[in-house]
Design a protein around this motif. Structure first.
Motif, short mmCIF file in Angstrom:
data_model
loop_
_atom_site.label_atom_id
_atom_site.label_comp_id
_atom_site.label_asym_id
_atom_site.label_seq_id
_atom_site.Cartn_x
_atom_site.Cartn_y
_atom_site.Cartn_z
N ILE A 1 0.66 -1.08 0.04
CA ILE A 1 -0.03 -0.32 -0.16
C ILE A 1 0.89 1.13 0.05
N TYR A 2 2.00 1.30 0.95
CA TYR A 2 2.59 2.57 0.95
C TYR A 2 3.43 2.42 -0.35
N ILE A 3 3.92 1.73 -1.32
CA ILE A 3 4.55 2.11 -2.84
C ILE A 3 3.32 2.55 -3.48
N HIS A 4 2.06 1.64 -2.92
CA HIS A 4 1.25 2.16 -4.48
C HIS A 4 0.93 3.56 -4.02
N THR A 5 0.70 4.11 -3.01
CA THR A 5 0.45 6.05 -2.47
C THR A 5 1.27 6.86 -3.17
N GLN A 6 2.93 5.95 -2.96
CA GLN A 6 4.10 7.10 -3.03
C GLN A 6 3.61 7.49 -5.00
N GLN A 7 3.19 5.79 -5.68
CA GLN A 7 3.33 6.22 -7.01
C GLN A 7 2.13 6.61 -7.13
N ALA A 8 0.67 6.81 -6.25
CA ALA A 8 0.22 7.86 -6.98
C ALA A 8 0.33 9.44 -6.44
N LEU A 9 0.90 9.39 -5.44
CA LEU A 9 1.60 10.64 -5.34
C LEU A 9 2.39 11.06 -5.78
N ARG A 10 3.06 11.07 -6.80
CA ARG A 10 3.63 11.61 -7.68
C ARG A 10 3.71 12.45 -8.78
N PRO A 11 3.29 14.12 -8.91
CA PRO A 11 2.98 14.76 -9.15
C PRO A 11 3.88 14.81 -10.95
N GLY A 12 2.97 14.54 -11.83
CA GLY A 12 3.64 14.32 -13.62
C GLY A 12 3.43 12.84 -13.51
N ARG A 13 3.10 11.64 -12.90
CA ARG A 13 3.42 10.26 -13.18
C ARG A 13 1.83 10.26 -13.95
N TRP A 14 0.81 11.02 -14.14
CA TRP A 14 -0.05 10.08 -14.99
C TRP A 14 -0.27 11.29 -16.59
N LEU A 15 -1.29 11.01 -16.64
CA LEU A 15 -1.55 11.41 -17.90
C LEU A 15 -3.19 12.55 -17.60
N THR A 16 -3.76 11.87 -16.65
CA THR A 16 -4.42 12.52 -16.45
C THR A 16 -4.32 13.77 -15.78
N ILE B 1 5.48 18.12 -0.85
CA ILE B 1 4.89 17.45 -0.47
C ILE B 1 3.59 18.34 -1.64
N PRO B 2 3.18 18.03 -1.85
CA PRO B 2 2.29 18.76 -3.43
C PRO B 2 0.90 19.47 -2.52
N ARG B 3 -0.18 20.29 -3.19
CA ARG B 3 -0.88 20.47 -2.69
C ARG B 3 -2.18 21.42 -3.81
N SER B 4 -3.00 21.22 -3.23
CA SER B 4 -4.12 22.37 -4.16
C SER B 4 -4.84 22.82 -3.67
N PRO B 5 -4.94 24.41 -4.07
CA PRO B 5 -5.84 25.56 -3.14
C PRO B 5 -7.09 25.46 -3.84
N ILE B 6 -8.04 25.36 -2.58
CA ILE B 6 -9.54 25.57 -2.97
C ILE B 6 -9.65 26.75 -3.53
N GLN B 7 -9.03 27.14 -4.03
CA GLN B 7 -9.45 28.79 -4.48
C GLN B 7 -8.46 29.41 -5.34
N GLN C 1 -6.84 28.71 -9.29
CA GLN C 1 -7.83 27.26 -8.17
C GLN C 1 -7.12 25.84 -8.56
N ASP C 2 -7.20 25.09 -7.84
CA ASP C 2 -6.81 23.30 -8.44
C ASP C 2 -5.62 23.00 -8.86
N ILE C 3 -4.31 24.28 -8.60
CA ILE C 3 -3.56 23.45 -9.16
C ILE C 3 -2.50 23.24 -8.30
N TRP C 4 -1.35 22.32 -8.67
CA TRP C 4 -0.49 21.30 -8.23
C TRP C 4 0.58 22.65 -7.63
N ALA C 5 0.51 23.03 -6.60
CA ALA C 5 1.50 23.40 -6.02
C ALA C 5 3.05 22.54 -4.90
N MET C 6 4.15 22.72 -5.56
CA MET C 6 5.21 21.92 -4.73
C MET C 6 5.49 22.70 -4.11
N PHE C 7 5.05 22.42 -2.35
CA PHE C 7 6.28 22.70 -1.15
C PHE C 7 7.44 22.05 -1.00
#
Length: 266
Positions: free
Chosen positions: A43-58, A210-216, A227-233
Motif C-alpha cells: 500500500i505504501y508503494i502504491h501511495t507513493q506512486q499515486a501521489l507522484r506529480p506528473g506520473r499520470w496522463l490524467t 509535498i504537493p497541495r492544491s488550493p481550493i480557491q 484554483q486546483d493547480i498543483w503546488a509543490m512545497f
C-alpha cells in the motif's frame, strides 16, 4: 530489543514489525500479523506512486478519466482498480472484521477505533463511521512509513556522529540513573535529546516536498496561484534555510527562560 540483539542483520525488518505492531495496537487494540505488514508495504508503494506529480496522463488531461479501460493508454485505470481493492482490504476489512464485530459481540479491546466506535454507534459523537475508517486507514498508511524513515535517519546520524551519541547517552543516564527506561515525562529534563529530535527532523525531513492544491484562486508575493493547480512545497529547502547545512545539535532556549537568565535584566 531482544530480537535486534539476536539477529542484528535484520534490523530494518525488526523496526518495521515493531512499528506495525505498535500502531496496530494503538488503532485497533490488537497484534499485527505478517500478512498485514506485507500488504502495508505494498500500500505504501502504491501511495507513493499515486501521489507522484506528473506520473499520470490524467494530471494534465483530466478528460482521459472518462475513456473506457480498453482504450489504448488506459492501463492506469486497471492499476488504480487493483490499488483500490488492496487499500480496502488493508483498511475497511480490519475495521469490519475486528472493530465492528468485536463491538457487537462485546469482546472489544482498548484502542482508538474501539474507544470511538461506541460513541459513533450510539450517536453521541460528531463523527461518522466513514470518518473513523478514514482516520484509522490514515494512521496505518502514513504513520508506519514516516516513523520508520525518521527512526532510520536518527540511527544513521547518531552512528556517524559519535559525540552526539555520547552526549545523549550521558544525559539519559543522568536522568534515569541507569535504573529504568526513560519516559516521555522525562523530556523536560532532557533538553539535548529534544534538540536531537528536532535536528533530525530539520536536517533530513521525511517528506522533503509535498504537493497541495488550493481550493480557491490565491496570490503570493505578486504571483497568481489558480484554483486546483498543483503546488509543490519544498519543505527540505525551508528547513535548510532555517539552520546549518550540516547536522548540528543545538539546545533551544525558550525566550522566557533566556530573559530570566539574562544578567542585564533587573
Amino acid at each position: 530489543m531482544l530480537q535486534i540483539a539476536e539477529s542484528p542483520e535484520s534490523l530494518k525488518q525488526h523496526i518495521r514489525r515493531y512499528l506495525g505492531s505498535f500502531i496496530t495496537r494503538f488503532t485497533y487494540g490488537r497484534k499485527v500479523d505478517d500478512f498485514e505488514l506485507e500488504l502495508g508495504d505494498e500500500i505504501y508503494i502504491h501511495t507513493q506512486q499515486a501521489l507522484r506529480p506528473g506520473r499520470w496522463l490524467t494530471d494534465p488531461v483530466p478528460l482521459l478519466l472518462y475513456l473506457p479501460e480498453w482504450f489504448p493508454g488506459m492501463a492506469f485505470k486497471r492499476w488504480a482498480r487493483d490499488a483500490r481493492s488492496k487499500f480496502i482490504e488493508y483498511t475497511a476489512q480490519p475495521f469490519d472484521r475486528l472493530a465492528l464485530l468485536s463491538y457487537l459481540d462485546g469482546t472489544e479491546t482498548q484502542g482508538m477505533v474501539p474507544d470511538a466506535l461506541s460513541d459513533v454507534i450510539a450517536g453521541t459523537s460528531k463523527y461518522k463511521v466513514e470518518e473513523l475508517v478514514s482516520a484509522a486507514s490514515s494512521i496505518h498508511t502514513a504513520a508506519i512509513e514516516t516513523t520508520y524513515a525518521m527512526l532510520m535517519n536518527f540511527l544513521i546520524l547518531t552512528m556517524t556522529h559519535q559525540d552526539v551519541q555520547e552526549k545523549a547517552y550521558q544525559e539519559i543516564i543522568s536522568v534515569t540513573e541507569s535504573a529504568r527506561q526513560p519516559l516521555l515525562s522525562d523530556m523536560t529534563a532532557m533538553p539535548y535529546i529534544d534538540a536531537i529530535i528536532r535536528e533530525v527532523h530539520r536536517f533530513n525531513p521525511v517528506t522533503p516536498a509535498i504537493p497541495r492544491s488550493p481550493i480557491q484562486t490565491d496570490s503570493y508575493k505578486g504571483h497568481r496561484i489558480p484554483q486546483d493547480i498543483w503546488a509543490m512545497f519544498n519543505i527540505w529547502a525551508r528547513k535548510q534555510c532555517a539552520g546549518s547545512p550540516r547536522f548540528h545539535v543545538r539546545i533551544r532556549i525558550e525566550p522566557s527562560i533566556a530573559i530570566q537568565a539574562s544578567p542585564h535584566t533587573a
